[in-house]
Scaffold this motif. Structure first.
Motif, short mmCIF file in Angstrom:
data_model
loop_
_atom_site.label_atom_id
_atom_site.label_comp_id
_atom_site.label_asym_id
_atom_site.label_seq_id
_atom_site.Cartn_x
_atom_site.Cartn_y
_atom_site.Cartn_z
N ARG A 1 17.71 5.69 33.96
CA ARG A 1 18.33 5.16 32.75
C ARG A 1 18.38 3.63 32.82
N GLU A 2 18.71 3.11 34.00
CA GLU A 2 18.73 1.66 34.19
C GLU A 2 17.33 1.06 34.01
N LEU A 3 16.30 1.85 34.32
CA LEU A 3 14.93 1.35 34.18
C LEU A 3 14.40 1.47 32.76
N GLY A 4 15.20 2.01 31.85
CA GLY A 4 14.80 2.06 30.44
C GLY A 4 14.31 3.41 29.97
N LEU A 5 14.27 4.43 30.84
CA LEU A 5 13.90 5.76 30.41
C LEU A 5 15.13 6.50 29.89
N VAL A 6 14.90 7.45 28.99
CA VAL A 6 15.99 8.23 28.42
C VAL A 6 16.01 9.61 29.06
N PRO A 7 17.00 9.94 29.88
CA PRO A 7 17.07 11.28 30.45
C PRO A 7 17.53 12.28 29.39
N LEU A 8 16.82 13.40 29.30
CA LEU A 8 17.21 14.48 28.40
C LEU A 8 17.79 15.60 29.26
N GLU A 9 19.13 15.61 29.37
CA GLU A 9 19.82 16.61 30.18
C GLU A 9 20.32 17.71 29.25
#
Length: 461
Positions: free
Chosen positions: A325-333
């Protein structure tokens, strides 16, 4: 208890395979007590210990530098062991054929030599050839030379037998023949010769296979493109491109440079969206956080999304979710977002069930408008039946590596509905990526790494 039994069976199998490999490469081809045999025997003990160390060092919390030291030789040896063993098994078919051919050749050569030798003693010994009527006096001559009618012939025959040249002189030629030329040096036995030929060919084939497979991984993944028509996709979303990447496996072997190659390859395709479908890492954020940093450079018009794979739960899934998330990706949990023209959903990997964080299809897909197309990110293909039940149009998965090391694809087929590529299950299509990295040995044979650009097609276009 079950794990302990499985571990014992695996260790016993590895021991038997190493014994077989040692016998064929070392025991059958080297002399007892020789340096080569001693070196081969030491390697037969050291290499499997390195492999065990490579597989367990991360799990037991060994320092990361030690994991790196053990990983290269330990994991590469596992790949070498597989293909050396397969090559030797092929050699078991060739071995008796070669022995039979050489035996027939030697028999024919020995027959030819004995035939030649039987026709030459008179020429090589210097002994006159016995000719009837010349070398042995006739009976009439012996009778005339005697003084008595019976005794003279007897005496004459006795004298003639002792004086006349004949076959008895042939043994005298043997010493002369034996000293005429030195005895030839002894040749290796047929069995030793065949063992060395088969062993050398097996080593060349096995090591060449591993070398080529390692080159493919270290070179980086290639790009594949497929078009997937979706019945409910609106015309406005026709041609939407999703860059699907899975199983990157950043770890002790594949580090920051590996991540950078993948990011550059993805960005070169100019995707509309990036889907990272699990198994990003093999290690903790503390050890591998910096190696994952190039992911921050991913570029896509609608962003980059991430779901967990089983290896994230071996490596600290919560910490990695925060880090990506810090790297700019969006986690889909177990969540869903609306993209232009379709819904993009993601579920946690089933390995998260041990931590109470498994897949929840109800949360991800339960309350959505089924009139819209739905694309699901799920690491393992085995959840396809849940996807069908929830009306998913396309599931994007990884996990299988396409088998990674042939004939591993045969085992992967037993555990997964689809090993690689696109297949249909009812109204749902399943696409399985072969992955961009490698787990364990940094080697791929028969399953090259890839990044796939999935282009969505509207039937209304």
């Amino acid at each position: 208890m079950v794990f302990a039994l499985v571990a014992l069976v695996v260790l016993a199998l590895l021991g038997a395979v190493h014994r077989y490999v040692w016998r064929r490469f070392v025991g059958d081809t080297t002399a007892p007590g020789s340096r080569l045999r001693r070196a081969g025997t030491v390697a037969a003990f050291v290499l499997p210990l390195l492999s065990v160390g490579a597989m367990t060092s991360g799990r037991v919390g060994a320092p990361f530098w030690l994991q790196q030291v053990l990983a290269w030789p330990g994991f590469l040896w596992l790949a070498c062991l597989l293909y050396l063993t397969l090559a030797l098994l092929v050699g078991e078919v060739v071995r008796p054929v070669l022995l039979r051919i050489l035996a027939r050749r030697d028999a024919a050569r020995a027959g030819a030599e004995s035939g030649t030798a039987s026709g030459t003693p008179a020429e090589t010994s210097g002994t006159p050839t016995e000719v009837p009527g010349e070398t042995r006096p006739r009976t009439e001559e012996l009778v005339k030379s005697g003084s008595a009618g019976v005794s003279a012939p007897s005496d004459a025959v006795a004298r003639t037998a002792s004086d006349a040249p004949g076959p008895v002189a042939e043994p005298e030629a043997e010493p002369a023949a034996s000293t005429s030329a030195p005895a030839p040096a002894p040749h290796p036995s047929r069995r030793l010769f065949v063992s060395r030929v088969v062993g050398g060919a097996a080593a060349a084939a096995g090591l060449a296979t591993v070398g080529y497979g390692a080159y493919g991984v270290l070179r980086g993944p290639s790009v594949r493109r497929i078009t997937v028509p979706l019945a409910k996709l609106p015309r406005a979303a026709h041609g939407f491109r999703i860059a699907v990447v899975s199983d990157i496996h950043i770890g002790p072997i594949l580090g920051r440079a590996h991540t950078r190659r993948i990011v550059d390859t993805i960005n070169a395709t100019s995707p509309d969206l990036v889907a990272v479908v699990g198994d990003l890492v093999d290690g903790s954020v503390a050890d591998l956080g910096s190696a994952a940093e190039p992911l921050a450079a991913l570029r896509a018009r609608h962003g980059s999304y991430f779901v967990t794979g089983n290896h994230e739960y071996f490596s600290g899934a919560e910490q990695w979710i925060d880090h990506v998330r810090e790297l700019g990706l969006v986690p889909l949990e177990n969540a869903r977002v609306e993209i232009a023209g379709f819904d993009l959903a993601g579920v946690n990997d089933i390995a998260g069930e041990t931590e109470g964080q498994g897949p929840d299809f109800g949360s991800a897909l339960g309350d959505r408008d089924r009139g819209r197309a739905a694309v699901l990110m799920a690491h393992q293909p085995v959840v396809i039946h849940d996807a069908v039940e929830h009306g998913v149009d396309l599931q994007l998965s990884g996990h299988t590596h396409g088998g990674q090391l042939w004939p591993g694809n045969l085992l992967a087929e037993l555990a997964n509905p689809t090993v690689a590529g696109l297949e249909r299950y009812g109204d749902t299509q399943l696409f399985v990526s072969r992955g961009a990295g490698a787990w364990g040995p940094p080697v791929r044979v028969g399953a090259p790494s890839d990044i796939t650009v999935v282009e969505l097609a509207s039937r209304q276009a």
